[in-house]
Design a protein around this motif. Structure first.
Motif, PDB file in Angstrom:
ATOM      1  N   LYS A 249       0.828  -1.212   0.000  1.00 22.15           N
ATOM      2  CA  LYS A 249       0.000   0.000   0.000  1.00 22.15           C
ATOM      3  C   LYS A 249       0.863   1.263   0.000  1.00 22.15           C
ATOM      4  CE  LYS A 249      -4.030  -1.967   2.315  1.00 22.15           C
ATOM      5  NZ  LYS A 249      -4.916  -1.911   3.489  1.00 22.15           N
ATOM      6  N   VAL A 250       1.926   1.263   0.785  1.00 22.89           N
ATOM      7  CA  VAL A 250       2.824   2.422   0.850  1.00 22.89           C
ATOM      8  C   VAL A 250       3.548   2.603  -0.488  1.00 22.89           C
ATOM      9  CG1 VAL A 250       4.938   3.300   1.922  1.00 22.89           C
ATOM     10  CG2 VAL A 250       3.093   2.381   3.351  1.00 22.89           C
ATOM     11  N   TYR A 251       4.008   1.506  -1.071  1.00 21.50           N
ATOM     12  CA  TYR A 251       4.694   1.562  -2.361  1.00 21.50           C
ATOM     13  C   TYR A 251       3.769   2.131  -3.429  1.00 21.50           C
ATOM     14  CZ  TYR A 251       8.220  -0.032  -5.762  1.00 21.50           C
ATOM     15  OH  TYR A 251       9.198  -0.098  -6.714  1.00 21.50           O
ATOM     16  N   ARG A 252       2.510   1.681  -3.434  1.00 20.69           N
ATOM     17  CA  ARG A 252       1.553   2.206  -4.407  1.00 20.69           C
ATOM     18  C   ARG A 252       1.336   3.706  -4.183  1.00 20.69           C
ATOM     19  NH1 ARG A 252      -4.251   0.802  -6.752  1.00 20.69           N
ATOM     20  NH2 ARG A 252      -4.661   2.902  -7.476  1.00 20.69           N
ATOM     21  N   ALA A 253       1.181   4.114  -2.934  1.00 19.59           N
ATOM     22  CA  ALA A 253       0.974   5.537  -2.632  1.00 19.59           C
ATOM     23  C   ALA A 253       2.177   6.362  -3.089  1.00 19.59           C
ATOM     24  CB  ALA A 253       0.730   5.719  -1.132  1.00 19.59           C
ATOM     25  N   TYR A 254       3.369   5.817  -2.924  1.00 17.34           N
ATOM     26  CA  TYR A 254       4.597   6.493  -3.363  1.00 17.34           C
ATOM     27  C   TYR A 254       4.606   6.660  -4.880  1.00 17.34           C
ATOM     28  CZ  TYR A 254       9.621   6.901  -4.386  1.00 17.34           C
ATOM     29  OH  TYR A 254      10.850   7.280  -4.865  1.00 17.34           O
ATOM     30  N   GLU A 255       4.283   5.587  -5.617  1.00 19.93           N
ATOM     31  CA  GLU A 255       4.234   5.681  -7.084  1.00 19.93           C
ATOM     32  C   GLU A 255       3.175   6.697  -7.520  1.00 19.93           C
ATOM     33  OE1 GLU A 255       5.506   1.825  -9.528  1.00 19.93           O
ATOM     34  OE2 GLU A 255       3.915   1.375  -8.096  1.00 19.93           O
ATOM     35  N   GLU A 256       2.039   6.677  -6.848  1.00 21.05           N
ATOM     36  CA  GLU A 256       0.959   7.606  -7.173  1.00 21.05           C
ATOM     37  C   GLU A 256       1.377   9.052  -6.883  1.00 21.05           C
ATOM     38  OE1 GLU A 256      -3.618   7.971  -5.702  1.00 21.05           O
ATOM     39  OE2 GLU A 256      -2.825   5.945  -5.998  1.00 21.05           O
ATOM     40  N   PHE A 257       1.991   9.277  -5.731  1.00 21.62           N
ATOM     41  CA  PHE A 257       2.454  10.604  -5.339  1.00 21.62           C
ATOM     42  C   PHE A 257       3.416  11.164  -6.383  1.00 21.62           C
ATOM     43  CE2 PHE A 257       5.664  13.298  -3.340  1.00 21.62           C
ATOM     44  CZ  PHE A 257       4.891  14.229  -2.661  1.00 21.62           C
ATOM     45  N   CYS A 258       4.420  10.369  -6.745  1.00 17.52           N
ATOM     46  CA  CYS A 258       5.411  10.828  -7.725  1.00 17.52           C
ATOM     47  C   CYS A 258       4.783  10.979  -9.103  1.00 17.52           C
ATOM     48  CB  CYS A 258       6.587   9.857  -7.778  1.00 17.52           C
ATOM     49  SG  CYS A 258       7.572   9.813  -6.254  1.00 17.52           S
ATOM     50  N   GLY A 259       3.931  10.032  -9.486  1.00 12.51           N
ATOM     51  CA  GLY A 259       3.290  10.082 -10.794  1.00 12.51           C
ATOM     52  C   GLY A 259       2.440  11.326 -10.985  1.00 12.51           C
ATOM     53  N   ARG A 260       1.720  11.705  -9.959  1.00 14.52           N
ATOM     54  CA  ARG A 260       0.862  12.893 -10.048  1.00 14.52           C
ATOM     55  C   ARG A 260       1.661  14.177 -10.198  1.00 14.52           C
ATOM     56  NH1 ARG A 260      -3.902  11.792  -5.596  1.00 14.52           N
ATOM     57  NH2 ARG A 260      -5.022  10.262  -6.868  1.00 14.52           N
ATOM     58  N   ARG A 261       2.910  14.169  -9.800  1.00 17.65           N
ATOM     59  CA  ARG A 261       3.731  15.364  -9.848  1.00 17.65           C
ATOM     60  C   ARG A 261       4.622  15.440 -11.088  1.00 17.65           C
ATOM     61  NH1 ARG A 261       1.692  14.279  -5.421  1.00 17.65           N
ATOM     62  NH2 ARG A 261       1.304  15.807  -3.787  1.00 17.65           N
ATOM     63  N   ALA A 262       4.625  14.376 -11.887  1.00 10.55           N
ATOM     64  CA  ALA A 262       5.419  14.382 -13.121  1.00 10.55           C
ATOM     65  C   ALA A 262       4.739  15.261 -14.163  1.00 10.55           C
ATOM     66  CB  ALA A 262       5.572  12.959 -13.651  1.00 10.55           C
ATOM     67  N   ASP A 263       5.537  15.766 -15.080  1.00 13.41           N
ATOM     68  CA  ASP A 263       5.022  16.674 -16.108  1.00 13.41           C
ATOM     69  C   ASP A 263       4.470  15.951 -17.323  1.00 13.41           C
ATOM     70  OD1 ASP A 263       5.874  19.263 -14.836  1.00 13.41           O
ATOM     71  OD2 ASP A 263       7.786  18.201 -14.908  1.00 13.41           O
ATOM     72  N   ALA A 264       4.962  14.759 -17.595  1.00 12.95           N
ATOM     73  CA  ALA A 264       4.485  13.984 -18.741  1.00 12.95           C
ATOM     74  C   ALA A 264       4.762  12.511 -18.480  1.00 12.95           C
ATOM     75  CB  ALA A 264       5.156  14.447 -20.021  1.00 12.95           C
ATOM     76  N   HIS A 265       4.078  11.675 -19.264  1.00 16.32           N
ATOM     77  CA  HIS A 265       4.176  10.229 -19.069  1.00 16.32           C
ATOM     78  C   HIS A 265       4.223   9.530 -20.417  1.00 16.32           C
ATOM     79  CE1 HIS A 265       3.002  10.876 -14.872  1.00 16.32           C
ATOM     80  NE2 HIS A 265       2.215  11.804 -15.386  1.00 16.32           N
ATOM     81  N   VAL A 266       4.924   8.397 -20.440  1.00 22.20           N
ATOM     82  CA  VAL A 266       5.015   7.543 -21.611  1.00 22.20           C
ATOM     83  C   VAL A 266       4.726   6.127 -21.134  1.00 22.20           C
ATOM     84  CG1 VAL A 266       6.581   6.648 -23.389  1.00 22.20           C
ATOM     85  CG2 VAL A 266       6.776   9.019 -22.645  1.00 22.20           C
ATOM     86  N   CYS A 267       3.992   5.355 -21.935  1.00 17.17           N
ATOM     87  CA  CYS A 267       3.801   3.942 -21.622  1.00 17.17           C
ATOM     88  C   CYS A 267       3.668   3.161 -22.921  1.00 17.17           C
ATOM     89  CB  CYS A 267       2.622   3.719 -20.680  1.00 17.17           C
ATOM     90  SG  CYS A 267       1.049   4.233 -21.323  1.00 17.17           S
ATOM     91  N   VAL A 268       3.563   1.831 -22.825  1.00 11.65           N
ATOM     92  CA  VAL A 268       3.634   1.002 -24.017  1.00 11.65           C
ATOM     93  C   VAL A 268       2.289   0.444 -24.485  1.00 11.65           C
ATOM     94  CG1 VAL A 268       6.063   0.420 -23.699  1.00 11.65           C
ATOM     95  CG2 VAL A 268       4.310  -1.035 -22.677  1.00 11.65           C
ATOM     96  N   THR A 269       1.216   0.676 -23.749  1.00 10.00           N
ATOM     97  CA  THR A 269      -0.100   0.214 -24.196  1.00 10.00           C
ATOM     98  C   THR A 269      -1.158   1.260 -23.856  1.00 10.00           C
ATOM     99  OG1 THR A 269      -0.726  -0.909 -22.135  1.00 10.00           O
ATOM    100  CG2 THR A 269       0.501  -2.220 -23.761  1.00 10.00           C
TER     101      THR A 269
END
Length: 155
Positions: free
Chosen positions: A80-100
């Motif tokens: 749960k903490v790891y997911r919250a950490y990924e979510e926290f950082c993800g929300r603060r990023a300026d752009a995102h790339v993924c493969v699907t």
């Protein structure tokens, strides 16, 4: 030259996402995350912590009384903490790339990203074709003299 863009691959999120976020902010650079997977799902799988299905947001599944497994309380909390950490950082990023497109949809729906990820399909260029048996044999013949000294004494 000044740092203008910082691209970080996820996973691994720890400590990469936090360090990249901090460095990007300190230097006034844009942070892009290249989502290859979700680190918290890998952690959950490795430690036997069941998750809800993707449509349910992949949250940690509730414990069922008398059900075997399910991960210890500490492991469930870490996921749960790891997911919250990924979510926290993800929300603060300026752009995102993924493969699907499916991952892009999921990230927007369940991580609350500020921008939709750009989907860049992970596939080889057209000039990459399977090697024929004769091509593979010729390549191994050329590599064999280079590999033999390294393989000696490991039998």
């Amino acid at each position: 030259p000044p740092l203008r863009l910082l691209l970080v691959q996820n996973p691994p999120a720890l400590p990469a996402l936090g360090a990249a976020l901090l460095a990007a902010r300190v230097h006034g650079a844009a942070l892009w995350i290249d989502w290859h997977n979700l680190g918290f799902t890998i952690l959950a799988e490795n430690h036997g912590v069941p998750l809800l299905p993707p449509s349910g947001g992949l949250g940690v599944a509730p414990r069922r009384k008398g059900a075997p497994g399910g991960g210890s309380t500490v492991k469930r909390l870490l996921v749960k903490v790891y997911r919250a950490y990924e979510e926290f950082c993800g929300r603060r990023a300026d752009a995102h790339v993924c493969v699907t497109e499916a991952m892009a949809d999921w990230l927007v729906a369940h991580m609350g990203l500020r921008s939709r990820p750009v989907t860049l399909y992970d596939r080889p260029p057209a000039h990459f074709v399977p090697a024929t048996a004769s091509d593979a044999h010729a390549l191994l013949g050329r590599l064999s003299p280079l590999l033999e000294p390294q393989l000696e004494g490991k039998a």
